[in-house]
Design a protein around this motif. Structure first.
Motif, short mmCIF file in Angstrom:
data_model
loop_
_atom_site.label_atom_id
_atom_site.label_comp_id
_atom_site.label_asym_id
_atom_site.label_seq_id
_atom_site.Cartn_x
_atom_site.Cartn_y
_atom_site.Cartn_z
N LEU A 178 0.90 -1.32 -0.12
CA LEU A 178 0.34 0.03 0.27
C LEU A 178 0.80 1.43 0.14
N SER A 179 0.48 1.92 -0.85
CA SER A 179 1.25 3.66 -0.43
C SER A 179 0.51 4.92 -1.51
N ALA A 180 0.21 5.77 -0.45
CA ALA A 180 -0.90 6.60 -1.70
C ALA A 180 0.24 6.89 -3.03
N VAL B 117 -0.87 2.81 -5.22
CA VAL B 117 -1.04 1.54 -4.97
C VAL B 117 -2.60 1.38 -3.56
N LYS B 118 -3.07 0.72 -3.91
CA LYS B 118 -4.70 1.39 -3.61
C LYS B 118 -4.72 -0.47 -3.32
N PRO B 119 -5.64 -0.85 -2.21
CA PRO B 119 -6.06 -1.92 -1.99
C PRO B 119 -6.18 -2.96 -2.50
N TRP C 209 -7.31 2.08 6.66
CA TRP C 209 -6.22 2.79 5.53
C TRP C 209 -5.14 3.61 6.42
N LYS D 242 -1.72 12.38 1.61
CA LYS D 242 -2.15 12.40 -0.05
C LYS D 242 -3.19 11.32 -0.09
N LEU D 243 -4.02 10.50 0.94
CA LEU D 243 -4.72 9.84 0.92
C LEU D 243 -5.68 11.08 1.03
N LEU E 296 -1.92 4.21 8.93
CA LEU E 296 -1.22 5.22 9.06
C LEU E 296 -1.22 6.12 10.28
N ASP F 155 -10.53 5.53 2.55
CA ASP F 155 -10.39 3.59 3.64
C ASP F 155 -9.66 3.99 5.07
N ASP G 110 -6.37 13.14 -1.81
CA ASP G 110 -6.79 12.32 -3.32
C ASP G 110 -8.27 12.20 -3.03
N LYS H 224 3.42 12.25 4.88
CA LYS H 224 2.45 12.45 3.29
C LYS H 224 1.91 11.55 2.77
N GLU H 225 2.04 10.63 3.14
CA GLU H 225 1.26 9.36 2.72
C GLU H 225 -0.12 9.28 3.19
#
Lengths: 197, 367
Positions: free
Chosen positions: A110-112, A116-118, B181, B170-171, B185, B178, B174, B166-167
């Motif tokens: 997983l990497s925003a 890369v999404k689930p 997720w 970004k989520l 984090l 989730d 965007d 940062k992750e």
């Protein structure tokens, strides 16, 4: 300095993982100098691999049949599933000869930031497979990076209410390693998780 | 002159303004004097490159060769309290791809970080004159640098924290909501955030002890240092686990706001190091230029002493044009402190007469 064909060959070779322009040139020269014994057999092997190798529909491994030899083997423990990030991780675990269960290759982590999404990692497919295959233990063999651990936590949460044993790999001193050469984080983890001998 | 751990010899080859230079530097204090443009700071920069960083000017390796040369090199003999005599070399061979190489006793070090285990440096340059009033990030980075010099885990915590932040950003940007997720984090952010703040507080306690026991008794003006921030307040009243849970919950509740504003309004990246100049009971940012210089000198002097006590590297202190804003009284106080620290110190200035009080501990060099 080179003809277009040689330039193209060097360019393609230099883009291989771990190679650069200099090693690309060296490899190209080696192949061209040993045309009969190296270059032509390599072309033939690459052609055959391109035609025959497929992605296993069950685990994501590579093999020549639609379902790989690990997934079809009756000698492997079908109740234990090891989740890895990449095929190279699967191969690494197979080299150890210690694991006898089956695998699931996520194809990444997983990497925003990298987008890369689930769904890209087939995590919903993995969860469904675990629910319907009688699996009793899931080994989350993911790398101890931020993304690896985020992916581990994500999968663990998705499996939370299932009657499963969920395990992860141990961290510590590698076999044959010398303490003096280890990074501080590994040493700290190894000391914190020390065992009675 | 007593033997001090530090650089005992320095050799420069095609570096900045120097074609070739050999210096014997067996002294506690090395004073470099001369008019502007003579290459005083270049010498300090050469020493500062004996570190994992880009040195005091943060220069690219391609900026370092003498005009007309592609390669450059700095070599130093170093006396280390545990390892004895060591030879370090830093340079660029001038090949197709510019690359800084660091060698110890003739062997190329695998990572540049390895030299940081042998030599620990701190420097104060004119570019840092506004340290007390500039953006808080500079002050945080300074304490973090001290912190990870003797606890590498602190560096791992910071990089993991920043990466996770940062992750998450970004989520949120965007529009991804989730829950699992984001929770994953935020859990990491909370764990790392509390660990970062706790270690900064530990470093600050150690610095305060040195200031109280070493600097103040020998005449340094009394000053206070404090870290201020939400997490700092939190860990005063709660256990680390409670603070992590509270921080994580806050992050969960502020997702929509953070999506609009970017980043997060809470966390160690919002903390600030504050100064209080006690003789006038004045916050650092309201002090005069000279008083601010004294404050930052107090921080740097106590920090290098802490590094000497806690890290296994040879401590080096580089002070570029530091006496410019100091009156004769503060200069004397500074010189007394430097002599007392017993840490090798490299200083630059215009006039050699300004450094006469250091002559019992110094060697002088004029480029």
């Amino acid at each position: 300095m080179f003809g277009q064909e040689i330039q193209q060959l060097i360019f393609l070779l230099s883009r291989f993982p771990g190679l650069g322009p200099r090693s690309g040139r060296r490899l190209a020269l080696h192949l061209l100098k040993k045309k009969e014994t190296t270059l032509l057999p390599l072309i033939h092997t690459l052609q055959r691999a391109a035609e025959a190798v497929k992605v296993c529909s069950e685990c994501g491994n590579l093999d020549t049949s639609p379902v790989c030899s690990i997934c079809t083997s009756t000698k492997r423990d079908s109740k234990v599933l090891c989740v890895v990030e990449e095929i190279s991780d699967l191969w690494a675990l197979e080299r150890s000869g210690e694991y006898h269960g089956r695998y699931f290759v996520l194809g990444g982590k997983l990497s925003a930031i990298s987008g890369v999404k689930p769904e890209d990692l087939k995590i919903p497919f993995l969860v469904n497979k675990i629910k319907t295959s009688g699996i009793t233990e899931v080994v989350l063999a993911l790398n101890p990076t931020l993304e690896g651990q985020t992916t581990l936590y994500y999968i663990r949460e998705c499996l939370e209410n299932l009657p499963l044993k969920i395990t992860g790999l141990a961290h510590g001193v590698p076999m044959g390693g010398e303490l003096d050469y280890l990074d501080d984080a590994t040493l700290t983890t190894a000391m914190m998780r020390r065992q009675v001998v | 002159m007593p033997q001090t751990n530090g650089v005992v010899s320095l050799y420069l080859k095609d570096f900045r303004s120097y074609g070739e230079l050999v210096l014997d530097t067996r002294a506690q204090i090395i004073v470099i004097t001369g008019e502007n443009g003579r290459g005083k700071t270049n010498l300090l920069e050469a020493v500062s490159l004996l570190s994992p960083s880009k040195g005091i000017r943060k220069a690219k390796t391609t900026d370092l060769p003498k005009f007309g040369s592609k390669s450059w090199g700095v070599s130093a003999g170093v006396l280390h309290s545990i390892h004895g005599d060591l030879q370090f070399g830093v340079g660029d061979l001038g090949e197709e791809t510019p690359k800084k190489i660091i060698r110890m006793n003739g062997e190329t070090l695998k990572t540049h970080q390895d030299i940081g285990k042998m030599i620990t440096q701190l420097w104060l340059t004119p570019a840092m004159d506004r340290f007390v009033v500039d953006a808080p990030s500079g002050r945080r980075e300074f304490i973090d640098h001290i912190g990870w010099t003797f606890n590498l885990e602190h560096a791992t915590h910071i990089s993991t924290y920043e990466h996770a932040m940062k992750e998450r950003s970004k989520l949120l940007k965007d529009g991804v909501r989730d829950k699992i997720w984001l929770e994953s984090l935020e859990k990491t952010i909370a764990q790392m955030g509390v660990a970062i703040v706790s270690w900064r507080e530990t470093v600050l306690v150690l610095l305060k002890k040195i200031i109280a026991e070493l600097l103040i008794p020998s005449g340094f003006p009394r000053f206070e240092l404090n870290f201020e921030g939400d997490i700092e307040t939190l860990i005063q009243n709660k256990s680390a686990l409670e603070a992590e849970a509270f921080f994580q919950e806050k992050l969960g509740l502020s997702r929509e706001l953070d999506a609009i504003k970017g980043g997060s309004s809470m966390g160690p990246h919002r903390s600030d190091l504050s100064f209080l100049f006690c003789p006038k009971n004045t916050p650092g940012y309201l002090c005069s230029t000279g008083e601010q210089k004294i404050l930052i000198l107090g921080l740097v002097l106590s920090s290098i002493k802490l590094l000497e006590l806690k890290s296994q590297g040879v401590p080096l202190l580089l002070l570029d044009e530091v006496i410019a804003h100091l009156d004769p009284i503060y200069r004397r106080i500074l010189f007394d402190q430097i002599k007392n620290l017993k840490v090798q110190t490299w200083m630059t200035g215009i006039d050699i007469k300004d450094f006469q009080d250091l002559r019992s501990h110094s060697i002088y060099f004029s480029p």
